[in-house]
Write a protein that holds these residues in place. Structure first.
Motif, short mmCIF file in Angstrom:
data_model
loop_
_atom_site.label_atom_id
_atom_site.label_comp_id
_atom_site.label_asym_id
_atom_site.label_seq_id
_atom_site.Cartn_x
_atom_site.Cartn_y
_atom_site.Cartn_z
N GLU A 63 0.85 -1.19 0.00
CA GLU A 63 0.00 0.00 0.00
C GLU A 63 0.88 1.23 0.00
OE1 GLU A 63 -2.91 0.12 3.09
OE2 GLU A 63 -3.42 -1.98 2.83
N GLY A 64 0.38 2.31 -0.54
CA GLY A 64 1.14 3.57 -0.56
C GLY A 64 1.21 4.11 -1.98
N GLU A 65 2.00 5.16 -2.11
CA GLU A 65 2.12 5.83 -3.40
C GLU A 65 2.96 5.02 -4.37
OE1 GLU A 65 4.06 9.95 -4.86
OE2 GLU A 65 2.63 10.11 -3.20
N VAL A 66 2.48 4.90 -5.62
CA VAL A 66 3.22 4.24 -6.69
C VAL A 66 3.15 5.12 -7.93
CG1 VAL A 66 2.74 1.90 -5.82
CG2 VAL A 66 1.22 2.93 -7.52
N GLU A 67 4.02 4.86 -8.86
CA GLU A 67 4.01 5.58 -10.12
C GLU A 67 3.39 4.67 -11.18
OE1 GLU A 67 7.14 7.91 -13.05
OE2 GLU A 67 7.90 6.67 -11.43
N VAL A 68 2.41 5.17 -11.91
CA VAL A 68 1.76 4.42 -12.98
C VAL A 68 2.14 5.07 -14.31
CG1 VAL A 68 -0.43 3.69 -13.98
CG2 VAL A 68 -0.15 3.75 -11.49
N ILE A 69 2.66 4.28 -15.22
CA ILE A 69 3.04 4.77 -16.54
C ILE A 69 2.19 4.05 -17.57
CG2 ILE A 69 4.90 4.91 -18.23
CD1 ILE A 69 6.86 4.84 -15.85
N VAL A 70 1.58 4.80 -18.47
CA VAL A 70 0.76 4.22 -19.53
C VAL A 70 1.53 4.35 -20.84
CG1 VAL A 70 -1.42 4.37 -20.78
CG2 VAL A 70 -1.35 4.82 -18.32
N LEU A 71 1.83 3.23 -21.47
CA LEU A 71 2.52 3.23 -22.75
C LEU A 71 1.51 2.91 -23.84
CD1 LEU A 71 5.69 1.18 -21.76
CD2 LEU A 71 5.48 3.65 -21.96
N VAL A 72 1.40 3.80 -24.81
CA VAL A 72 0.42 3.62 -25.88
C VAL A 72 1.19 3.50 -27.19
CG1 VAL A 72 -1.53 4.65 -27.09
CG2 VAL A 72 -1.27 4.99 -24.63
#
Length: 127
Positions: A63-72
């Protein structure tokens, strides 16, 4: 859902200063100041018209802050040959196709073509 996972480890600043690890910037920024471990979780999802995507992470993600990266992947619209101004090329291709349909007896097989080329080359003589 099927997840692909992997791990990355940031090198220490001391290792970078010793020249064992290349920094991404001349001033040393981009090199982690503490030894950290990152875990990557990869999932392919379908993006609906609403452009809203909901994912459930594996249990090992804390749990906690994460970085989400979306590759298109880049989408290119299909182009028409005629739209590119190649009308003459398209017309030539159509003319060749029409000639081939009208003259099937004049088309050569591979063996016939090889023989004709060999005869032509023999006529050139030694250079």
């Amino acid at each position: 859902m099927s997840w692909q996972t992997g791990s990355l480890t940031c090198p220490s600043t001391r290792a970078a200063a010793a020249g064992r690890v290349a920094s991404s910037r001349a001033d040393g920024a981009g090199v982690c100041s503490k030894r950290k471990s990152m875990h990557a979780h990869k999932l392919t999802v379908h993006v609906p018209r609403s452009r809203r995507v909901e994912i459930s992470l594996p249990e090992d993600v804390p749990e906690g802050e994460v970085e989400v990266i979306v590759l298109v992947q880049e989408q290119r619209a299909p182009r028409s040959v005629e739209a590119d101004g190649n009308e003459k090329l398209l017309a030539a291709c159509r003319a060749v196709d029409a000639w081939r349909e009208d003259n099937p007896d004049r088309l050569l097989s591979k063996d016939q073509l090889d023989a004709a080329l060999a005869t032509e080359r023999d006529g050139w003589g030694e250079r």
